[in-house]
Design an enzyme around this catalytic site. Structure first.
Site, PDB file in Angstrom:
ATOM      1  CG  HIS A 179      57.055   8.860   2.103  1.00 31.81           C
ATOM      2  ND1 HIS A 179      56.949  10.199   1.810  1.00 31.81           N
ATOM      3  CD2 HIS A 179      56.223   8.237   1.238  1.00 31.81           C
ATOM      4  CE1 HIS A 179      56.094  10.368   0.826  1.00 31.81           C
ATOM      5  NE2 HIS A 179      55.651   9.193   0.465  1.00 31.81           N
ATOM      6  CB  SER A 192      52.256   8.829   1.247  1.00 32.49           C
ATOM      7  OG  SER A 192      50.941   8.468   0.892  1.00 32.49           O
ATOM      8  CD  GLU A 195      59.197  12.917   3.123  1.00 38.51           C
ATOM      9  OE1 GLU A 195      59.161  14.162   3.074  1.00 38.51           O
ATOM     10  OE2 GLU A 195      58.164  12.208   3.088  1.00 38.51           O
ATOM     11  CG  ASN A 245      53.171  14.685   0.389  1.00 38.84           C
ATOM     12  OD1 ASN A 245      53.207  15.116  -0.752  1.00 38.84           O
ATOM     13  ND2 ASN A 245      53.314  13.410   0.649  1.00 38.84           N
TER      14      ASN A 245
END
Length: 600
Positions: free
Chosen positions: A234, A213, A246, A284
């Site tokens: 992910h 991550s 992802e 993120n």
């Protein structure tokens, strides 16, 4: 390898914040990874290599998502508990009779294993800590039992799944895997060592995937002899529940490998999005302003954390406020993700961490898990739940009997209708100076939607600004700020006006962009920047932010509704107030605004 990878395999990965998940109302995973999306170009020669179908704590938690029990659903994306979606088999998906291996038997590894298992694959689960894989297999079996007890999984399907789940005592037992996914500790050296060892064990056509991550997928693949078969998958925690995955293509990842992984994850009932290997991936990276702008407002003492959270929830439409969300994620985890992305972008001012959050972490106040973060939780009795803190709300005021609307109110253009429906007389007058429209209150005060400037910067002394709302019809709270020279009577009239529309009102200090407007403008700009840099396609960006952190709108869609020109103006005014580069609008946003083109 066994020693290093072993430590990795049983050590919980720093979970990405439950940002999205928190917004979902499930304890989400906090995923803070950059995303760059390679263009998907159809099946490639790699499609058939791993078996073609026939006609953490490694996973990150989505920032702000409350987590739901993985037992709520055996693998479906909607959380309904229904049998996992069976999409038509694709030529480029790994056949369901091929083995999927998971390395790392912590929470995220177990979740990924459960997803692949319920989708119909034989699953091998390995952990370097002796006995850990067997314990994890038992835990997965127990969750399947509970799903059967709840009527959400047929007993026959549970029994078949149990026979397909095998713990492995060593990496050599993964030799027949078509796909190996690692969910070990977030340390680059550990992951590199693990994949180097796996490369000597598995077949040449086996796909290798990291659930990182926060690390570079390209760097993880660096030492491999055949880095083209390694990519990022992910997942968000809890993996059986949250739909987003992802699919991250590293610099050396073969296009066919990325396509094969994408189609396989889609067939598992997940919602995959393609992205490039950049810091923070999609979720993120783009989610950073949700936390950063709230912290900036707090550091400038515009409002207290409870009020900032309430404004973003009740006006902005977010499921959770950033302060309660970071308490849920863990202040240490959230701050570490922010710092990691900041460092990965060579300390770009757009990603600058918060000093206030740093002090909270240094004090050991990490949120719910320590009993206190921005807010207190429990009384020491073990009860971690706490009632939501009370935001600052102005007591009832008398509304004005009439107002005058000058010009176009832009994103707040529905307000005159709502004001009229509330029984307040509305008169319209043109506005020819080219500026933003405003509402004239009795006595001549001007009340307008913030444009990114402080109210005090307006040429009229008696000026007030109100904040952006996702939908002024349904918003239950509005934030106001008054210029330093505004008359007290004007502030009362503005408060009374919004109260007459059924809104709670929070008066905050006069900071540029207020709370929602600056946050949303930055989210839109971060998304536009990712699009302009081809981190991912527009649809994947919006899908990731809706599914990953449960935002009420995809940021590019939201920017289209607000208008790129309005977003650019807000950012340019913020940039003028804070000339550090933090708020400088991205090149793509500037171009689209100049051309009056949508972001999508």
């Amino acid at each position: 390898m066994t020693t290093a990878a072993g430590a990795a395999a049983h050590t919980t990965k720093a979970a990405p914040e439950p940002h999205a998940a928190a917004q979902l109302g499930t304890l989400g995973t906090a995923s803070d990874q950059p995303v760059t999306s390679p263009e998907a170009s159809g099946p490639s020669s790699a499609s058939g290599r791993a078996g073609v179908g026939q006609g953490g704590e490694a996973a990150s938690r989505v920032d702000g998502a409350p987590t739901r029990d993985a037992e709520a659903d055996p693998g479906s994306a909607d959380g309904s508990g229904a049998e996992p979606r069976r999409a038509p088999l694709h030529a480029s998906a790994i056949a369901r009779d091929r083995v999927v291996a998971v390395v790392g038997a912590g929470t995220m590894g177990q979740g990924i294993a459960q997803v692949a298992l319920v989708a119909g694959h034989p699953v091998r689960l390995y952990d370097a800590l002796p006995g850990r894989a067997a314990q994890a297999a038992d835990a997965i079996g127990a969750r399947l039992d509970r799903l059967v007890d709840k009527g959400k999984l047929p007993a026959a399907q549970r029994d078949a799944a149990r026979t397909r789940l095998l713990p492995a005592d060593g990496l050599a037992e993964l030799s027949d895997a078509a796909l190996v996914i690692e969910a070990v500790v977030e340390q680059l050296a550990v992951k590199q060592e693990l994949f180097t060892e796996l490369e000597r064990v598995v077949a040449a056509e086996c796909l290798l995937a990291t659930n990182t991550s926060s690390l570079s997928v390209t760097a993880v693949a660096g030492p491999l002899q055949h880095p083209g078969r390694l990519l990022g998958l992910h997942f968000f925690n809890p993996a059986p529940l949250l739909p987003l995955v992802e699919v991250v293509r590293g610099f050396a990842t073969d296009e066919g490998a990325a396509d094969l992984a994408y189609e396989t994850v889609a067939e598992w009932g997940k919602t995959p999005v393609r992205c490039a290997d950049t810091p923070g991936f999609i979720v993120n990276r783009i989610a950073r302003p949700f936390y950063a702008e709230a912290l900036r407002c707090y550091e400038e003492r515009a409002a207290d954390p409870a009020t900032i959270d309430a404004v973003l929830r009740e006006s902005g439409g977010f499921r959770m406020g950033p302060f309660e969300l970071t308490d849920l994620i863990g202040q240490d985890v959230n701050e570490a993700v922010t710092r990691s992305v900041w460092d990965a972008f060579f300390q770009d001012p757009k990603f600058t961490p918060s000093l206030a959050q740093r002090r909270l972490v240094e004090s050991g106040l990490h949120g719910r898990k320590t009993g206190r973060g921005w807010f207190p939780y429990g009384d020491g009795s073990g009860d971690k739940e706490a009632s939501r803190p009370t935001p600052r709300t102005v007591e009832p005021r008398t509304p004005p009997e009439a107002v005058i609307v000058h010009g176009d109110l832009g994103p707040a253009s529905v307000l005159p209708e709502l004001i009229s429906d509330a029984g307040i007389k509305v008169t319209y007058q043109g506005w020819d100076d080219g500026g933003a429209g405003f509402i004239e209150l009795p006595g001549g005060a001007r009340l307008g939607l913030t444009d990114g400037s402080a109210a005090t910067a307006a040429p009229t002394a008696d000026t007030l600004c109100f904040d952006l709302a996702l939908d002024y019809r349904t918003a239950t709270r509005v934030a106001l700020a008054a210029s330093e020279t505004a008359r007290p009577g004007s502030v009362k009239a503005a408060v009374g006006l919004f109260q007459a529309l059924g809104k709670d009102v929070s008066v905050i200090d006069d900071i540029p962009g207020l709370i929602v407007a600056r946050t949303v403008a930055m989210l839109v700009d971060f998304a536009a920047d990712a699009l302009g840099r081809r981190v991912a396609k527009a649809h994947d960006i919006d899908t990731a932010m809706r599914k990953g952190v449960n935002y009420p709108r995809g940021p590019l869609e939201w920017g289209g509704e607000l208008g790129p020109e309005w977003v650019r103006r807000v950012l340019e005014n913020l940039h003028a107030a804070y000339p550090t580069g933090r708020y400088a609008p991205s090149p793509l946003l500037v171009r689209r605004a100049a051309a009056r083109r949508d972001l999508l």
